[in-house]
Motif scaffolding. Structure first.
Motif, PDB file in Angstrom:
ATOM      1  N   SER A   1       0.831  -1.206   0.000  1.00  0.00           N
ATOM      2  CA  SER A   1       0.000   0.000   0.000  1.00  0.00           C
ATOM      3  C   SER A   1       0.865   1.255   0.000  1.00  0.00           C
ATOM      4  O   SER A   1       2.018   1.237   0.428  1.00  0.00           O
ATOM      5  CB  SER A   1      -0.927  -0.006   1.216  1.00  0.00           C
ATOM      6  N   LYS A   2       0.284   2.325  -0.502  1.00  0.00           N
ATOM      7  CA  LYS A   2       1.069   3.553  -0.677  1.00  0.00           C
ATOM      8  C   LYS A   2       1.015   4.462   0.540  1.00  0.00           C
ATOM      9  O   LYS A   2       1.928   5.248   0.777  1.00  0.00           O
ATOM     10  CB  LYS A   2       0.541   4.315  -1.898  1.00  0.00           C
ATOM     11  N   VAL A   3      -0.101   4.397   1.266  1.00  0.00           N
ATOM     12  CA  VAL A   3      -0.343   5.388   2.313  1.00  0.00           C
ATOM     13  C   VAL A   3       0.211   4.934   3.663  1.00  0.00           C
ATOM     14  O   VAL A   3      -0.135   3.860   4.146  1.00  0.00           O
ATOM     15  CB  VAL A   3      -1.867   5.644   2.424  1.00  0.00           C
ATOM     16  N   PHE A   4       1.069   5.740   4.244  1.00  0.00           N
ATOM     17  CA  PHE A   4       1.691   5.449   5.545  1.00  0.00           C
ATOM     18  C   PHE A   4       2.108   3.985   5.669  1.00  0.00           C
ATOM     19  O   PHE A   4       1.761   3.292   6.613  1.00  0.00           O
ATOM     20  CB  PHE A   4       0.772   5.847   6.704  1.00  0.00           C
TER      21      PHE A   4
ATOM     22  N   THR B   1       4.731   1.876   6.678  1.00  0.00           N
ATOM     23  CA  THR B   1       5.988   1.945   7.430  1.00  0.00           C
ATOM     24  C   THR B   1       6.952   0.832   7.013  1.00  0.00           C
ATOM     25  O   THR B   1       8.164   0.991   7.121  1.00  0.00           O
ATOM     26  CB  THR B   1       5.722   1.866   8.950  1.00  0.00           C
TER      27      THR B   1
END
Lengths: 595, 93
Positions: free
Chosen positions: A503-506, A508
């Motif tokens: 995934s691209k969002v946050f 980690t």
């Protein structure tokens, strides 16, 4: 698809002390300045600095910059460049007073002047007696400094890009730096920060070691990025260690514990320091204690199933004394070692604390590399300051409280030089080379598409354990040689790390994989530079370089009074001269470093 | 897990990257324990706690100072009680 391009006069990577100080210089001069940072500025690792900042203000007793310079050269074991050291010590007062004017709440004397406290290695009259030189704000000096400078930047309209991760430098065919690519953690978007001046202030890379006092953010991003762009890393074999970090955690156990009667013991329960330092015993200097601990571990007398730590024992002390004289130690032992130190000893190991080497710069903050005309040719458009840079003022070992001074003086200096250069530069930005943008995108694409790759956490752990065992505080020729092979094996795994979460969002996991790309460059440079340096100097101490008449304490000035330069390409080593000529005063002549 | 919740957890995990190693370790343990099963009210409390400055946060987490908010204090007690994952400690004998 090509990434968005954002144009600035200057882009600064890192918002700790050095980055914020450089940004003030640029923004207050009216230049459009961006600061890219992984974490909110006041959560940078500068916060952890408690000891203070050195400046020969002489508020409590006579002091001057020349004495400070002497202490710094001596501390560096003569590997520091004396022009940069003179520059730093001379500028210290100005930088501290400026900070006071920014609103820094320094501790005060009754007469209103800045209070100064004594600190190890700070001496008056060229090493004669201790002097009070450290300026502090209680035990929150770094924190107060960041707040004062952050507020100043807000006022000056510096544009902060918080929770952005820098990826790679953009360098054109002539070697000029034209900016940096970076990823917005919130969206995963990659943007090119196109700038006429790029300043790296990304801090150290203490996380290359298994036991480190450094916060998790200290992953040497600027060093990895610079190395990938063909910039050598200077003096990477020099790392400062603290003898007593909690084994497996790295959290510091203050020297005060030994001061109050704490005893170091090996697996047999023996008070081994009696053999290494019959007089001072457990209170011997940091270097001596750290080396003794390492010897015990290497010779099989360490504790635990892996025999890889020793014990710090205070169980013989009155619990009331522990609670009164050593506040917080019991909580640290319980929280991080899982032991109640009133009843059980604390497992400890020598722990990495500070990186002396870094991106090579001159005292103007400009990045310099060997070229056709000189050993120190300026890389146009590229600057570095703070722990990620090597000016070199710390040489082979850093003097206490010079780290905060380094980031103030060289953060300002890099900013000033960039301002002067920008004033003379053409209005238009140079064209961006597509190949350099593609390079950054390819690294992220590789990570996103990797199948059957290596686990990031396990690979990082393998790197950290290799560094701890093979290039720790006390170095052994055979272990170093073996360490080079091992770390190059780990490097192969780093090149094929895989993340399950795409995934691209946050994400980690992605950030940690990108950080590991940077850490491994620092680890490899450290191992290779340390294996090659066949002498003991400052923090680099080898078992095969003993104390002799020709080489006191193993220091070999005839062959090794020179800076190491490691290049990523081919793991090539080069060397350059130490600048022994200061700016205005006479050279501080070589002699044995004794305290 | 819906996207909004995933993003919220991802952001909070990143906000647990602090300036002080002590805090990094405590939060690492916490996430190791709760994983993505963390409930919404704990997420709210974590957001409030993570807005503190690092030194203040360490005073709370280490128990040197008590929170005035009982709910936050319960979260702090949970952080303090999270099992120590330091293998040196558990394997040391």
């Amino acid at each position: 698809m090509n990434p968005t391009v954002r144009k600035f006069d200057a882009v600064i990577v890192g918002a700790g002390g050095a980055g914020l100080r450089a940004a003030i210089q640029l923004s207050e001069s009216g230049f459009k300045t961006a600061v890219i940072t992984k974490v909110f500025p006041t959560r940078s690792h500068t916060v952890a600095a408690q000891g203070g900042v050195a400046a020969s203000l002489g508020n409590s007793e006579e002091d001057n910059w020349h004495w400070h310079m002497y202490d710094t050269v001596k501390g560096s074991d003569w590997l520091g460049d004396q022009d940069a050291i003179e520059f730093m010590c001379k500028k210290a007062n100005e930088c501290v007073i400026e900070l006071e004017h920014y609103g820094m709440p320094f501790d005060r004397l009754d007469n209103g002047r800045i209070y100064q406290r004594p600190f190890g290695g700070h001496m008056s009259n060229f090493g004669e007696k201790p002097v009070r030189r450290s300026c502090a704000a209680a035990d929150r000096t770094g924190h107060a400094m960041l707040h004062a400078m952050y507020q100043r930047n807000v006022k000056a309209n510096t544009q902060f890009f918080v929770e952005w991760m820098a990826l790679d430098l953009v360098r054109d065919a002539e070697g000029e730096v034209l900016g940096v690519t970076a990823m917005d953690m919130e969206t995963g978007e990659i943007v090119v920060f196109h700038a006429k001046a790029t300043i790296f202030a990304t801090g150290g890379a203490g996380r290359i070691y298994y036991s480190s006092t450094n916060a998790f953010i200290n992953t040497g991003d600027g060093l990895g990025i610079a190395a990938r762009a063909g910039i050598p890393l200077e003096d990477m074999e020099f790392w400062q260690f603290h003898p007593t970090g909690v084994a497996g955690a790295g959290v510091l156990i203050t020297e005060g514990v030994r001061g109050e009667g704490g005893i170091l013991r090996n697996a047999q329960g023996e008070r081994f320091m009696e053999r290494y330092a019959p007089n001072a015993k457990d209170l011997a200097s940091r270097d001596v204690v750290s080396r003794a601990m390492t010897t015990e571990i290497n010779e099989g007398r360490g504790c635990g199933p892996n025999k890889d730590f020793v014990l710090l024992d205070i169980t013989h002390l009155d619990p009331a004394t522990i609670m009164k004289r050593l506040p917080g130690i019991r909580e640290i032992a319980i929280q991080f070692a899982g032991v109640d130190c009133i009843k059980e000893p604390i497992p400890v190991v020598p722990t990495c604390h500070y990186q002396m080497g870094g991106i090579p710069t001159n005292y103007n903050g400009q990045v310099v590399i060997p070229g056709k005309r000189s050993q120190n040719e300026i890389v146009p458009g590229f600057y570095a300051a703070g722990e990620c840079a090597c000016a070199s003022v710390h040489g082979a070992n850093r003097l206490g409280t010079n780290s905060l001074l380094d980031l103030l003086v060289f953060g300002k200096s890099a900013g000033e030089t960039a301002v002067e250069t920008l004033k003379l530069s053409p209005k238009a930005h140079k064209d961006l080379p597509q190949s350099e943008i593609d390079r950054a995108l390819a690294r992220v694409d590789r990570l996103n598409s990797q199948k059957d790759g290596a686990n990031v956490h396990e690979t990082r752990l393998a790197m950290q354990r290799t560094m701890q065992k093979h290039a720790g505080v006390f170095r052994f020729a055979d272990l170093l040689k073996e360490g080079v092979e091992k770390i190059l094996e780990v490097q192969k795994d780093v090149q094929r790390t895989e993340i399950k979460d795409k995934s691209k969002v946050f994400n980690t996991a992605r950030i940690e994989a990108l950080e590991l790309d940077n850490l491994i460059e620092v680890a490899v440079s450290t191992m290779i530079s340390a294996e090659a340096r066949k002498e003991s100097r400052g923090a680099h101490v080898r078992n095969d370089c003993p104390d002799t008449a020709e080489c006191p304490d193993g220091r070999d000035d005839k062959n090794w009074l020179k800076h190491s330069l490691w290049y990523k390409e081919g793991n090539r080593l080069d060397y350059k001269s130490v600048k022994l000529t200061p700016l205005t005063v006479e050279t501080i002549a070589l002699k044995k470093r004794a305290y | 897990m819906d996207e909004a919740r995933r993003v919220r957890i991802g952001r909070l995990r990143w906000h647990c990257r602090r300036a002080l190693l002590e805090l990094d370790i405590v939060f690492q343990r916490f996430w190791g324990e709760v994983g993505d099963d963390i409930d919404e009210s704990t997420l709210d409390l974590m957001e409030g706690l993570l807005a503190e400055e690092d030194h203040d946060l360490w005073e709370l987490v280490s128990g040197r100072r008590q929170s005035e908010d009982p709910a936050q204090q319960r979260l702090l007690a949970r952080l303090q009680a999270t099992p120590n994952l330091n293998t040196f400690a558990t394997e040391r004998h």
